[in-house]
Design an enzyme around this catalytic site. Structure first.
Site, PDB file in Angstrom:
ATOM      1  N   HIS A 420       0.711  -1.235   0.039  1.00  0.00           N
ATOM      2  CA  HIS A 420       0.110  -0.019   0.060  1.00  0.00           C
ATOM      3  C   HIS A 420       0.939   1.052   0.097  1.00  0.00           C
ATOM      4  O   HIS A 420       0.637   2.087  -0.739  1.00  0.00           O
ATOM      5  CB  HIS A 420      -0.845  -0.261   1.016  1.00  0.00           C
ATOM      6  CG  HIS A 420      -1.921   1.116   1.324  1.00  0.00           C
ATOM      7  ND1 HIS A 420      -3.317   0.753   1.144  1.00  0.00           N
ATOM      8  CD2 HIS A 420      -1.563   2.366   1.930  1.00  0.00           C
ATOM      9  CE1 HIS A 420      -3.790   2.206   1.303  1.00  0.00           C
ATOM     10  NE2 HIS A 420      -2.806   3.100   1.759  1.00  0.00           N
ATOM     11  N   GLU A 421       1.874   1.378   0.897  1.00  0.00           N
ATOM     12  CA  GLU A 421       2.779   2.523   1.112  1.00  0.00           C
ATOM     13  C   GLU A 421       3.606   2.722   0.041  1.00  0.00           C
ATOM     14  O   GLU A 421       3.797   3.780  -0.637  1.00  0.00           O
ATOM     15  CB  GLU A 421       3.400   2.503   2.476  1.00  0.00           C
ATOM     16  CG  GLU A 421       2.657   2.552   3.703  1.00  0.00           C
ATOM     17  CD  GLU A 421       1.580   3.620   3.542  1.00  0.00           C
ATOM     18  OE1 GLU A 421       1.840   4.810   2.974  1.00  0.00           O
ATOM     19  OE2 GLU A 421       0.291   3.402   4.637  1.00  0.00           O
ATOM     20  N   HIS A 427       3.762   6.534  -6.736  1.00  0.00           N
ATOM     21  CA  HIS A 427       2.816   7.650  -7.517  1.00  0.00           C
ATOM     22  C   HIS A 427       3.676   8.956  -7.027  1.00  0.00           C
ATOM     23  O   HIS A 427       3.827   9.631  -8.351  1.00  0.00           O
ATOM     24  CB  HIS A 427       1.481   7.485  -6.615  1.00  0.00           C
ATOM     25  CG  HIS A 427       0.265   8.332  -7.179  1.00  0.00           C
ATOM     26  ND1 HIS A 427      -0.719   8.414  -6.795  1.00  0.00           N
ATOM     27  CD2 HIS A 427       0.639   9.006  -8.435  1.00  0.00           C
ATOM     28  CE1 HIS A 427      -1.488   9.266  -7.603  1.00  0.00           C
ATOM     29  NE2 HIS A 427      -0.468   9.396  -8.581  1.00  0.00           N
TER      30      HIS A 427
HETATM   31 ZN    ZN Z   1      -2.961   5.122   1.797  1.00  0.00          ZN
END
Ligand code: ZN
Length: 631
Positions: A420-421, A427
């Site tokens: 997730h991180e 990004h």
């Molecule tokens: Zn998040």
């Protein structure tokens, strides 16, 4: 779970520091014996020395900032003089802001890695003080910019290519011009700011300082002090008595303050209504969504499509009732109970990285190579250490590499958090290395898409590889819970939020009774016939701080659905799907959020992405029912 980063708010053209994406309330990890940082191998510590080799270097940079702020302020009244002056101002601002953020990132990482070292909290305080000065010194920028006729700016940008870079940022500002009032009116609104923040401040003090929770007996009969943060750990207990006592201890205590809490929430809603009427928006919802240029239809579409799919959530409630043998139905305190408490998945960190790389393979070799490089060049602070901030986030800024704070314990949720991180950090990395500073940060509406895409790729990969039925069941329930918590629950909260704003807009009073009734009705509708509603549940809204954030939580649900749609197309090998997604990751905020998602192949004004997500949920339900022998 929260990306933590420095953000430029394009709409305001002001820099805000330390903006956190607010995570939904979730369970936190268990405590274990924690080492000192000095005991951890350097390869598992983040490379803060790449930001500044030492504190002296930070001090030297910090000292340069204050005179720069004065230079920015000296442009007041001059922006309309010429395209050259305007460009000079933008360039200076785009030079000062990232250096400011770099100072801030260093201070916050150093502070978070060991909160016992108060020196860095001092650094943060000094930066916050400087941020206030920065805000004051540049408060005139937005009004001054929109006072320049658009035709003039348009002509300047056509003639000057460097200035044309700022077209989207300026268009975004002018888009909201009709809601900007006259200078004396703006002054009055600014003066009311502190009064308007009272309901939220008072709520925070009520729930964090004043409310005291009782003790209950844990599964072994020991007295334990209830805290709000221990709540989900208790609800995760296989022992129903513990879950019920914890629920009644927490929600029952909130209930005692229901009238005060209702008055505070009403106060917050009334501040939104004031803003709507003063600035001539159609509704509180429209006003809130306008900041990211999101049409109300996106919100309505989410709520409507999730409602159409509620039979799937009802099916999940039924699975819980049957699997846990709950003859009297599923109570709110049964919704988190584990179906396979005996299964514990363990990963060492190296294995977790390998799983992550395998899971992310569909995103292509370039993406994976950068992830590997990120791991190797110490983006990540991996393990819990004494004094380290809890939780997880992604940080960094334009002038630094990404940084990820983890507290890796080795469970499946830690592997998932890593992915997730890493999604946030990739990004950030791709946007920062592609975009000019002014567009390098992404809108919050897009932020969780990148992280959840990675989580979902991991889920699909894990389901492909794990064969043991018990472990599969454990994982399936994890994924169902993840979906329920992110899509159904946040949409349910969104529906409540919308409903109470509409009630207030129509002049209906928001009282403890009307709020409770509204919340209770929505709960019953969402969880269906196998859900048993206890009267206490009506007061559960009191413990949700997000209702003070003015239509925030729907973004979790839309992000999940967008990510689900992206993952579906990538896993199916749809031509161009990966490249479109990578373009989205490289685009920062160079276009409006919906436009960027559209280019990634996701139309958030249509029901399709939400339907796709529901199909995924249904697939998980099918497999779970089969493993439990319920089919
Ligand atoms: Zn998040």
């Amino acid at each position: 779970m929260t990306p933590r980063r420095q953000m430029k708010v394009l709409g305001s053209m002001l820099m805000a520091i330390g903006i956190l994406l607010i995570a939904p309330l979730r369970a936190s990890g268990q405590e274990k014996k924690v080492p000192e940082r000095s005991e951890i191998d350097r390869q598992y510590l983040w490379a803060t020395e790449l930001i500044y080799p030492n504190d002296e270097a930070w001090e030297a940079d910090f000292a340069k900032l204050e005179p720069e702020i004065a230079r920015l302020a000296s442009f007041q009244g001059k922006l309309s003089e010429s395209p050259q002056t305007l460009l000079e101002f933008f360039k200076l601002r785009d030079d000062v802001s990232p250096r400011f953020e770099k100072c801030y990132v260093y201070a916050s990482l150093m502070s978070d890695q060991d909160t016992r070292v108060t020196k860095y909290q001092g650094f943060e305080d000094r930066l916050r003080g400087l941020a206030v000065k920065f805000g004051q010194a540049t408060a005139w920028v937005e009004p001054e910019l929109i006072s320049i006729p658009w035709e003039t700016l348009d002509k300047w940008m056509k003639e000057n290519q460097e200035l044309a870079l700022y077209r989207h940022a300026l268009e975004n500002l002018f888009r909201q011009k009709k809601h900007v009032l006259t200078p004396p009116e703006e002054m009055l609104i600014a003066l009311s700011g502190q009064v308007f923040s009272v309901p939220h401040t008072a709520y925070n003090l009520l729930v964090n300082a004043d409310i005291q929770f009782p003790k209950i007996k844990d599964a072994d009969g020991n007295d334990v002090e209830l805290t709000d943060s221990a709540f989900y750990i208790m609800l995760d207990s296989p022992d129903r008595r513990v879950r019920k006592d914890a629920y009644e201890g927490i929600v029952g205590t909130y209930r005692k303050y229901r009238n005060t809490a209702a008055a505070l929430l009403n106060g917050a809603v009334q501040t939104h209504i004031f803003n709507v009427r003063a600035r001539k928006y159609d509704s509180c919802l429209a006003a809130s969504l306008d900041g990211s240029n999101i049409p109300v239809e996106v919100y309505n579409n989410l709520v409507r499509t999730v409602n159409e799919n509620l039979p799937l959530l009802h099916r999940y409630t039924t699975i819980r009732r049957k699997a846990l043998h709950l003859d009297d139905g599923v109570h709110d305190y049964d919704l988190y109970a584990p179906l396979t408490p005996e299964v514990k998945l363990e990963y060492d960190y190296r294995q977790a990285v390998q799983h992550m790389l395998e899971a992310l393979k569909p995103l292509g070799p370039d993406y994976c190579r950068t992830v590997q490089q990120g791991v190797d060049s110490r983006w990540i602070d991996v393990f819990p250490t004494k004094g380290k901030r809890s939780g997880a986030y992604s940080s960094g800024t334009y002038l630094t590499q990404p940084f990820i704070l983890l507290n890796f314990h080795g469970g499946y949720e830690d592997l998932s958090t890593l992915c997730h991180e890493m999604g946030h950090s990739m990004h950030s990395h791709l946007s920062r290395t592609t975009q000019p500073y002014v567009y390098a940060d992404y809108d919050i509406f897009c932020a969780e898409v990148a992280s959840i895409t990675n989580e979902l790729l991991l889920q699909e990969y894990i389901l492909d590889t794990v064969k043991d039925p018990k472990t599969r069941l454990f994982l399936l329930v994890e994924f169902l819970e993840d979906f329920r918590g992110t899509v159904f629950r946040q949409t349910m909260f969104s529906e409540f939020e919308q409903k109470i704003h509409e009630m207030a807009e129509q002049g209906q009073p928001l009282t403890a009774d009307s709020l409770g009734q509204t919340y209770g009705q929505i709960m019953k509708k969402y969880y269906g016939p196998d859900y048993t509603h206890d009267p206490l549940v009506d007061d559960y809204w009191i413990r949700i701080p997000h209702f003070y954030y003015n239509f925030y939580v729907y973004k979790y649900a839309t992000s999940y659905c967008a990510a689900s749609n992206i993952v579906k197309r990538i896993r199916a090998g749809q031509p161009g799907a990966v490249e479109k997604y990578l373009t989205f990751l490289r685009s920062g905020s160079s276009k409006y959020p919906l436009e960027l998602l559209n280019e990634a192949g996701v139309d958030m004004t249509s029901a399709q992405p939400i339907q796709d997500a529901m199909k995924y949920f249904e697939k998980l339900l099918d497999q779970t029912e089969e493993l439990l022998g319920l089919k």
